[in-house]
Design a protein around this motif. Structure first.
Motif, PDB file in Angstrom:
ATOM      1  N   THR A 229       0.814  -1.217   0.000  1.00  0.00           N
ATOM      2  CA  THR A 229       0.000   0.000   0.000  1.00  0.00           C
ATOM      3  C   THR A 229       0.851   1.272   0.000  1.00  0.00           C
ATOM      4  O   THR A 229       0.420   2.305  -0.518  1.00  0.00           O
ATOM      5  N   SER A 230       2.065   1.219   0.548  1.00  0.00           N
ATOM      6  CA  SER A 230       2.862   2.452   0.647  1.00  0.00           C
ATOM      7  C   SER A 230       3.356   2.931  -0.715  1.00  0.00           C
ATOM      8  O   SER A 230       3.371   4.141  -0.987  1.00  0.00           O
ATOM      9  N   ILE A 231       3.750   2.008  -1.582  1.00  0.00           N
ATOM     10  CA  ILE A 231       4.308   2.410  -2.881  1.00  0.00           C
ATOM     11  C   ILE A 231       3.255   3.087  -3.768  1.00  0.00           C
ATOM     12  O   ILE A 231       3.483   4.189  -4.278  1.00  0.00           O
ATOM     13  N   PRO A 232       2.059   2.496  -3.962  1.00  0.00           N
ATOM     14  CA  PRO A 232       1.058   3.212  -4.772  1.00  0.00           C
ATOM     15  C   PRO A 232       0.548   4.488  -4.107  1.00  0.00           C
ATOM     16  O   PRO A 232       0.267   5.480  -4.790  1.00  0.00           O
ATOM     17  N   MET A 233       0.424   4.496  -2.773  1.00  0.00           N
ATOM     18  CA  MET A 233      -0.075   5.699  -2.096  1.00  0.00           C
ATOM     19  C   MET A 233       0.935   6.843  -2.162  1.00  0.00           C
ATOM     20  O   MET A 233       0.557   8.015  -2.074  1.00  0.00           O
ATOM     21  N   ALA A 234       2.222   6.523  -2.315  1.00  0.00           N
ATOM     22  CA  ALA A 234       3.226   7.575  -2.459  1.00  0.00           C
ATOM     23  C   ALA A 234       2.975   8.385  -3.735  1.00  0.00           C
ATOM     24  O   ALA A 234       3.128   9.609  -3.755  1.00  0.00           O
ATOM     25  N   ARG A 235       2.550   7.700  -4.779  1.00  0.00           N
ATOM     26  CA  ARG A 235       2.252   8.402  -6.038  1.00  0.00           C
ATOM     27  C   ARG A 235       1.049   9.326  -5.869  1.00  0.00           C
ATOM     28  O   ARG A 235       1.018  10.427  -6.408  1.00  0.00           O
ATOM     29  N   ILE A 236       0.050   8.858  -5.124  1.00  0.00           N
ATOM     30  CA  ILE A 236      -1.123   9.696  -4.873  1.00  0.00           C
ATOM     31  C   ILE A 236      -0.721  10.901  -4.022  1.00  0.00           C
ATOM     32  O   ILE A 236      -1.194  12.020  -4.239  1.00  0.00           O
ATOM     33  N   GLY A 237       0.155  10.684  -3.064  1.00  0.00           N
ATOM     34  CA  GLY A 237       0.635  11.779  -2.232  1.00  0.00           C
ATOM     35  C   GLY A 237       1.350  12.842  -3.032  1.00  0.00           C
ATOM     36  O   GLY A 237       1.189  14.049  -2.785  1.00  0.00           O
ATOM     37  N   VAL A 238       2.140  12.412  -4.010  1.00  0.00           N
ATOM     38  CA  VAL A 238       2.845  13.367  -4.873  1.00  0.00           C
ATOM     39  C   VAL A 238       1.838  14.219  -5.647  1.00  0.00           C
ATOM     40  O   VAL A 238       1.977  15.442  -5.765  1.00  0.00           O
ATOM     41  N   LYS A 239       0.804  13.571  -6.187  1.00  0.00           N
ATOM     42  CA  LYS A 239      -0.211  14.302  -6.952  1.00  0.00           C
ATOM     43  C   LYS A 239      -0.974  15.288  -6.067  1.00  0.00           C
ATOM     44  O   LYS A 239      -1.412  16.344  -6.521  1.00  0.00           O
ATOM     45  N   ALA A 240      -1.152  14.913  -4.781  1.00  0.00           N
ATOM     46  CA  ALA A 240      -1.920  15.772  -3.867  1.00  0.00           C
ATOM     47  C   ALA A 240      -1.082  16.883  -3.257  1.00  0.00           C
ATOM     48  O   ALA A 240      -1.621  17.776  -2.604  1.00  0.00           O
ATOM     49  N   ALA A 241       0.227  16.845  -3.509  1.00  0.00           N
ATOM     50  CA  ALA A 241       1.138  17.765  -2.827  1.00  0.00           C
ATOM     51  C   ALA A 241       0.798  19.231  -3.071  1.00  0.00           C
ATOM     52  O   ALA A 241       1.007  20.083  -2.209  1.00  0.00           O
ATOM     53  N   HIS A 242       0.277  19.538  -4.255  1.00  0.00           N
ATOM     54  CA  HIS A 242      -0.005  20.931  -4.584  1.00  0.00           C
ATOM     55  C   HIS A 242      -1.467  21.320  -4.339  1.00  0.00           C
ATOM     56  O   HIS A 242      -1.864  22.440  -4.638  1.00  0.00           O
ATOM     57  N   ARG A 243      -2.235  20.401  -3.772  1.00  0.00           N
ATOM     58  CA  ARG A 243      -3.661  20.678  -3.559  1.00  0.00           C
ATOM     59  C   ARG A 243      -4.041  20.784  -2.090  1.00  0.00           C
ATOM     60  O   ARG A 243      -5.070  21.353  -1.758  1.00  0.00           O
ATOM     61  N   LEU A 244      -3.224  20.202  -1.211  1.00  0.00           N
ATOM     62  CA  LEU A 244      -3.559  20.173   0.208  1.00  0.00           C
ATOM     63  C   LEU A 244      -2.647  21.105   1.001  1.00  0.00           C
ATOM     64  O   LEU A 244      -1.526  21.399   0.579  1.00  0.00           O
ATOM     65  N   PRO A 245      -3.105  21.589   2.153  1.00  0.00           N
ATOM     66  CA  PRO A 245      -2.303  22.506   2.984  1.00  0.00           C
ATOM     67  C   PRO A 245      -1.164  21.770   3.672  1.00  0.00           C
ATOM     68  O   PRO A 245      -1.310  21.261   4.780  1.00  0.00           O
ATOM     69  N   ASP A 246       0.007  21.697   2.995  1.00  0.00           N
ATOM     70  CA  ASP A 246       1.097  20.886   3.502  1.00  0.00           C
ATOM     71  C   ASP A 246       1.631  21.375   4.844  1.00  0.00           C
ATOM     72  O   ASP A 246       2.104  20.581   5.658  1.00  0.00           O
ATOM     73  N   LYS A 247       1.542  22.688   5.115  1.00  0.00           N
ATOM     74  CA  LYS A 247       2.049  23.203   6.390  1.00  0.00           C
ATOM     75  C   LYS A 247       1.256  22.635   7.552  1.00  0.00           C
ATOM     76  O   LYS A 247       1.820  22.155   8.544  1.00  0.00           O
ATOM     77  N   GLU A 248      -0.086  22.632   7.438  1.00  0.00           N
ATOM     78  CA  GLU A 248      -0.917  22.100   8.500  1.00  0.00           C
ATOM     79  C   GLU A 248      -0.711  20.588   8.641  1.00  0.00           C
ATOM     80  O   GLU A 248      -0.664  20.051   9.753  1.00  0.00           O
ATOM     81  N   LEU A 249      -0.583  19.889   7.505  1.00  0.00           N
ATOM     82  CA  LEU A 249      -0.342  18.455   7.563  1.00  0.00           C
ATOM     83  C   LEU A 249       1.007  18.144   8.210  1.00  0.00           C
ATOM     84  O   LEU A 249       1.164  17.153   8.912  1.00  0.00           O
ATOM     85  N   LYS A 250       1.982  19.005   7.962  1.00  0.00           N
ATOM     86  CA  LYS A 250       3.299  18.818   8.580  1.00  0.00           C
ATOM     87  C   LYS A 250       3.188  18.920  10.094  1.00  0.00           C
ATOM     88  O   LYS A 250       3.817  18.161  10.836  1.00  0.00           O
TER      89      LYS A 250
END
Length: 275
Positions: A229-250
């Motif tokens: 699950t980690s390998i395919p979800m990493a690709r989804i995470g990359v795609k979501a990187a510019h759409r979600l508030p990364d500072k709050e998630l951090k």
């Protein structure tokens, strides 16, 4: 029923780790290790064996992810090849030494050290400010070998990729531009994790009390569930990187790391808190 819950937790952990890795550019060892450790001890495994299995399996999951990331960074010119080779070779040796020491160290000591580094990682994540560096770094071969060995040692000792150690070293001390620091660190992780994995397999061959489907200290069932699950979800995470508030998630991820760090260090037990 226990096996189903066990697998569901591992699959969910892998998905979370992969998504966070793609979204925030962080490794998953600090999440995978404690989850595996808690699961194995709840199921009756000896704490020393459980922690070594967690370290070894975490490194095995990190390897294909790091390899994929290193190739991607290399295609974009973000891997400095000669430094990466020097760092990687020293990191491989450091990983062997770290995993060798870990294979003969009590779980209480290792979990405390792991918690300290996880706490450092959380604080660094919250307060990190990357300096702008444009000039090409000029460092001696000896410096790359020294820092590569140190990063590899921490990787093998604690079952983490080592990026949380190597990225600040490359950027702040060796003056790599941040994108090249991340790319070169990812290449380094490939070498360092290989050293740790091979050592954990070798030192665990005659270990007793290992869970089913183990190759030395590497548990293949946990590896398949986490990596699946980690390998395919990493690709989804990359795609979501510019759409979600990364500072709050951090901030959320750092808070989770702080909790894990305190848990692994036994702070809640000292304070008699039911956490």
């Amino acid at each position: 029923m226990e096996l189903v819950i066990y697998l569901l937790i591992l699959l969910s952990t892998g998905a979370f780790v992969g998504f966070a890795s793609g979204l925030l550019g962080i490794g998953g060892g600090f999440i995978m290790v404690p989850v595996q450790f808690f699961l194995l001890t709840v199921m009756g495994a000896d704490p020393d064996t459980a922690l070594r299995v967690s370290f070894a399996t975490s490194l095995t999951v990190i390897l294909p992810t790091a390899l994929s990331g290193a190739l991607g960074h290399w295609r974009r010119g973000a891997v400095m090849v000669v430094p990466a080779i020097l760092l990687g070779l020293a990191g491989l040796m450091g990983g062997v030494f770290g995993a060798g020491i870990s294979s003969n160290t009590p779980a209480a000591i290792l979990s405390f050290i792991f918690g300290l580094l996880a706490l450092f990682s959380a604080l660094w994540m919250l307060g990190s400010r990357y300096p702008e560096i444009k000039e090409k770094p000029s460092n001696s071969k000896e410096s790359y070998l020294f820092w590569g060995f140190l990063g590899g040692f921490s990787s093998g000792l604690l079952g983490i990729g080592g990026g949380v150690v190597m990225v600040p070293i490359l950027n702040l001390l060796l003056r790599f531009p941040i994108h090249k620091a991340i790319g070169t660190s990812t290449a380094f992780i490939v070498f360092a994790s290989i050293g740790g994995i091979l050592t954990y397999i070798f030192t665990g061959m005659n270990a007793t009390g290992l869970p089913s489907y183990s190759l030395g200290y590497v548990n293949l069932l946990q590896f398949a569930a986490l990596a699946g699950t980690s390998i395919p979800m990493a690709r989804i995470g990359v795609k979501a990187a510019h759409r979600l508030p990364d500072k709050e998630l951090k901030y959320v991820f750092a808070a989770l790391l702080i909790y894990i760090a305190l848990k692994m260090m036994g702070v809640f037990e000292w304070l008699n808190l039911p956490l």
